[in-house]
Design an enzyme around this catalytic site. Structure first.
Site, PDB file in Angstrom:
ATOM      1  N   PRO A 501      28.491  22.002 -51.130  1.00 45.25           N
ATOM      2  CA  PRO A 501      27.481  21.668 -50.366  1.00 45.25           C
ATOM      3  C   PRO A 501      26.431  22.579 -49.861  1.00 45.25           C
ATOM      4  O   PRO A 501      25.092  22.773 -50.167  1.00 45.25           O
ATOM      5  CB  PRO A 501      27.549  20.527 -49.484  1.00 45.25           C
ATOM      6  CG  PRO A 501      29.013  20.282 -49.952  1.00 45.25           C
ATOM      7  CD  PRO A 501      29.618  21.313 -50.447  1.00 45.25           C
ATOM      8  N   CYS A 502      26.870  23.646 -49.006  1.00 39.18           N
ATOM      9  CA  CYS A 502      26.206  24.779 -48.507  1.00 39.18           C
ATOM     10  C   CYS A 502      25.998  25.996 -49.311  1.00 39.18           C
ATOM     11  O   CYS A 502      25.529  26.922 -48.783  1.00 39.18           O
ATOM     12  CB  CYS A 502      26.125  24.991 -47.010  1.00 39.18           C
ATOM     13  SG  CYS A 502      26.376  23.541 -46.055  1.00 39.18           S
ATOM     14  N   ASN A 503      26.215  25.890 -50.519  1.00 40.06           N
ATOM     15  CA  ASN A 503      26.650  27.475 -51.315  1.00 40.06           C
ATOM     16  C   ASN A 503      25.995  27.083 -52.561  1.00 40.06           C
ATOM     17  O   ASN A 503      26.794  27.082 -53.656  1.00 40.06           O
ATOM     18  CB  ASN A 503      28.023  27.744 -51.249  1.00 40.06           C
ATOM     19  CG  ASN A 503      28.366  29.256 -51.793  1.00 40.06           C
ATOM     20  OD1 ASN A 503      27.162  29.808 -51.761  1.00 40.06           O
ATOM     21  ND2 ASN A 503      29.365  29.603 -52.225  1.00 40.06           N
TER      22      ASN A 503
END
EC number: 2.1.1.37
Length: 546
Positions: A501-503
C-alpha cells in the site's frame, strides 16, 4: 571562486540570479562551471539536486529515537504561551510564503524537495497543488516508461550471443506497453478519477449498497486471478495509468474504516468475482474506544475522533508528545481553542491516543498489528527492531479488507491455492487467505527486505503450513525462464497479488523496499510485466527472437 572575480559580466548576472533564489554563491559558481552558462534549466536542476542531497538527510530519521518525527514540530512547539486563537496557531505553523506552503504540502504528500521545486519552477508561481502534482506524476511515469521501453535495436533478455536463440517472454509485453504509451492522450476528463463517497467499493459488510455483477474486459479474464492495491488519493492520471496497464479494469475504492478502527483509503484493481463475499469473523473493533477501551477514561470531550487515520510507517517523537503534555498542563482549566485545535491536528497526523491526564502517546506495534488484522506478535522477535516493526506494518495490507475481497475464492479452491505474492512485505495476502481457511499449497513470495522475509517465514512455520514457501529477494529474478520453471513445478498460479500500500506509484515511502533504488513506479511496471508473463506462459503462448 566568487562571482565578483569572474571576468564575464553575463556570468555574474547569472550567478546573482540564482543566488537571489536562495542558493549559496559557492554552489552556484561550481554548478555554472560544470554546466556552462547557456543552459539555465540544467543549472537549476543541478542546484536543486545538490540542495536536496544536503537538506534531506538530517530530517528523515531521528537518530536518538529511531522513529520519524514531524518535519516541523520543533518550530511549531517552541512556545505555547501565545496561543490565544486558532488563527494565531495557523500563522505560526505555516511557512512564510505561498511558495513555502506549496513546497511543504508537496513534501508532506511524499514527493522529494527536488521534485517539488522543479515542478514549481516549471509550472509558475500561480500554479495550483493539483497542477504541480500532475507535473510530478507525469515526469515519474515518463521516467518509468523510458526505463521500461528499450531502444528498437536492443534485444530484450539477450545474453550477448548472436547465435544463441532465447525465449523472450517479455517481448510482447514491451510492444503492448509501447503502443499504449504512444496512443496515450492526456485528456482532462479521462485522467480524472472521481473517488466515491462513501468509499465502499462494490460493497462492504453491514452496508445496504452492494454491486454483485460487473463486466470485465476479455483480456482481464483469468486464470490467473490478479489483485493490485495502491493508495486511493493519488494525483490525477495515476489511476488511469494503472487501469490502462491492467487490461482497462476499473479500480474498486475502499476505505478500511468500514472494517476496523483506522481509515485506510485504497484502490484495488482486480478480476476477482464480486458476488457472495463474506467478512472475517468475529468483526474487529470499529471505533477507537472499542479497540482501546482504557483510553476512554482520559479522552477529553473536545477530541471528537472515533476513527484513527491511516497507519504510517513512522511515529511521533517523545519530544512532541512531551511538549503537548506541558502545553496542556500549563492551561488553566480547559485549554484555549488554539491549543485544542493544534493538539487535535497532531493527534490526527500521528494517530496519538490518550493514555493519561493530558498525556498522549503513539500506538504500540502490537496495537497496530491488531488494527491491521495481523495475529498478535506477528512482527515481534527475531531481532526485529521497533522501528522496523512500524515500517513493515505501515507498508502492509489491512487484512480484514483484503480478506473480504478474497472470500469469493474459498469455494473455488477448496483443495488449496497457488499464490504469487509480489512485494509481499510481511505476508498480508498469505495471512488473509489463511484466516479465510483457504489452504496455501504453493506460495512464491517476492520481497527484498530481509526483515520482512524473516517475518513471513516465521509466521509460515508457526502456523504449521503444509504447503511450500519459496521466497525470492529481487523481483528482477522473476524472468520468463524462472517463471516457466515455477509454473511447470506446480501447474500454474491461481492468484497474483501485488502493490504494497505505501510503496507504489505515489506512496510516501516509494524510495524504500523496491530493490530498484527508488525508480519511482518501477514496482508497478514489474507487476504488469510478471502478470503478463504468467498469463502468457499459462496460456501456452511462446515468443521467440534471435
Amino acid at each position: 571562486m566568487k562571482a565578483s572575480t569572474l571576468p564575464c559580466s553575463s556570468n555574474s548576472k547569472l550567478i546573482d540570479h540564482f543566488v537571489g533564489m536562495g542558493f549559496s554563491e559557492e554552489m552556484v559558481v561550481k554548478v555554472v562551471q560544470e554546466n556552462g552558462e547557456g543552459n539555465t534549466d540544467s543549472i537549476l536542476e543541478t542546484l536543486l539536486t545538490y540542495s536536496a542531497l544536503e537538506t534531506t538527510a538530517p530530517v528523515q530519521q531521528n537518530p536518538d529515537s529511531g522513529n520519524c518525527s514531524s518535519d516541523y514540530e520543533g518550530s511549531l512547539l517552541n512556545d505555547f504561551s501565545d496561543f490565544d486563537s486558532f488563527s494565531e496557531t495557523e500563522e505560526i505553523i505555516s511557512p512564510s510564503s505561498e511558495e513555502g506552503r506549496k513546497l511543504l504540502h508537496l513534501t508532506k504528500m511524499g514527493y522529494s524537495e527536488a521534485e517539488a521545486s522543479v515542478a514549481m519552477e516549471r509550472c509558475g508561481p500561480d500554479s495550483t497543488i493539483e497542477e504541480l502534482t500532475d507535473f510530478i506524476c507525469a515526469a515519474q511515469i515518463a521516467k518509468a516508461a523510458d526505463a521500461l521501453f528499450p531502444l528498437e535495436d536492443k534485444k530484450p533478455f539477450s545474453n550477448g550471443s548472436s547465435h544463441k536463440k532465447r525465449r523472450n517472454w517479455g517481448y510482447d509485453l514491451l510492444l503492448r506497453k509501447k503502443k499504449l504509451k504512444l496512443e496515450k492522450r492526456f485528456d482532462e476528463d479521462d485522467d480524472v478519477v472521481h473517488l466515491p463517497n462513501p468509499m465502499i467499493g462494490f460493497g462492504v459488510p453491514n452496508e445496504p449498497d452492494k454491486i454483485t455483477h460487473r463486466v470485465l474486459p476479455e483480456a482481464a479474464l483469468g486464470p490467473p486471478y490478479f489483485y493490485y492495491e495502491n493508495v486511493a488519493l493519488a494525483p490525477k492520471g495515476v489511476w488511469t495509468t494503472i487501469s490502462r496497464f491492467l487490461y482497462d479494469v476499473e479500480p474498486e475504492f475502499v476505505d478500511s474504516k468500514f472494517f476496523c478502527a483506522a481509515a485506510r483509503k485504497r484502490g484495488y484493481v482486480h478480476n476477482l468475482p464480486i458476488d457472495n463475499r463474506f467478512p472475517l469473523l468475529p468483526f474487529p473493533p470499529r471505533t477507537i474506544h472499542e479497540a482501546f477501551p482504557l483510553t476512554r477514561k482520559w479522552w477529553p470531550s473536545w477530541d471528537t475522533r472515533t476513527k484513527l487515520n491511516c497507519l504510517q510507517t513512522c511515529i511521533a517523537s517523545a519530544r512532541l508528545t512531551d511538549k503537548i503534555r506541558k502545553a496542556l498542563e500549563d492551561s488553566d482549566g480547559e485549554p484555549l481553542l488554539g491549543i485544542q485545535k493544534f493538539v487535535l491536528e497532531q493527534c490526527r497526523k500521528w494517530n496519538l491516543v490518550w493514555v493519561g491526564r493530558n498525556k498522549v502517546a503513539p500506538l504500540e506495534p502490537d496495537e497496530v498489528e491488531m488494527l491491521l488484522g495481523f495475529p498478535r506478535n506477528h512482527t515481534r522477535g527475531g531481532g526485529i527492531s521497533r522501528t522496523d516493526r512500524y515500517k513493515s506494518l505501515g507498508n502492509s495490507f489491512q487484512i480484514d479488507t483484503v480478506a473480504y475481497h478474497f472470500s469469493v475464492l474459498k469455494d473455488k479452491f477448496p483443495g488449496g491455492i497457488n499464490l504469487l505474492s509480489l512485494f509481499s512485505g510481511i505476508g498480508g495476502a498469505e495471512v488473509a487467505l489463511h484466516r479465510l481457511g483457504i489452504p496455501l499449497k504453493n506460495v512464491v513470495a517476492v520481497e527484498i527486505a530481509e526483515v520482512n522475509r524473516n517475518i513471513l517465514r516465521s509466521w509460515w512455520e508457526q502456523t504449521n503450513q503444509r504447503g511450500t514457501l519459496t521466497d525470492i529477494q529481487d523481483v528482477q529474478e522473476l524472468n520468463g525462464d524462472r517463471l516457466e520453471q515455477l509454473i511447470k513445478n506446480f501447474g500454474g498460479f491461481d492468484l497474483v497479488v501485488g502493490g504494497s500500500p505505501c510503496n507504489n506509484l505515489t506512496g510516501s515511502n516509494r524510495y524504500h523496499r523496491d530493490g530498484l533504488e527508488g525508480k519511482d513506479s518501477a514496482l508497478f511496471f514489474d507487476f504488469c510485466r510478471i502478470l503478463d508473463l504468467v498469463k502468457c506462459i499459462m496460456n501456452g503462448t511462446k515468443s521467440m527472437i534471435v
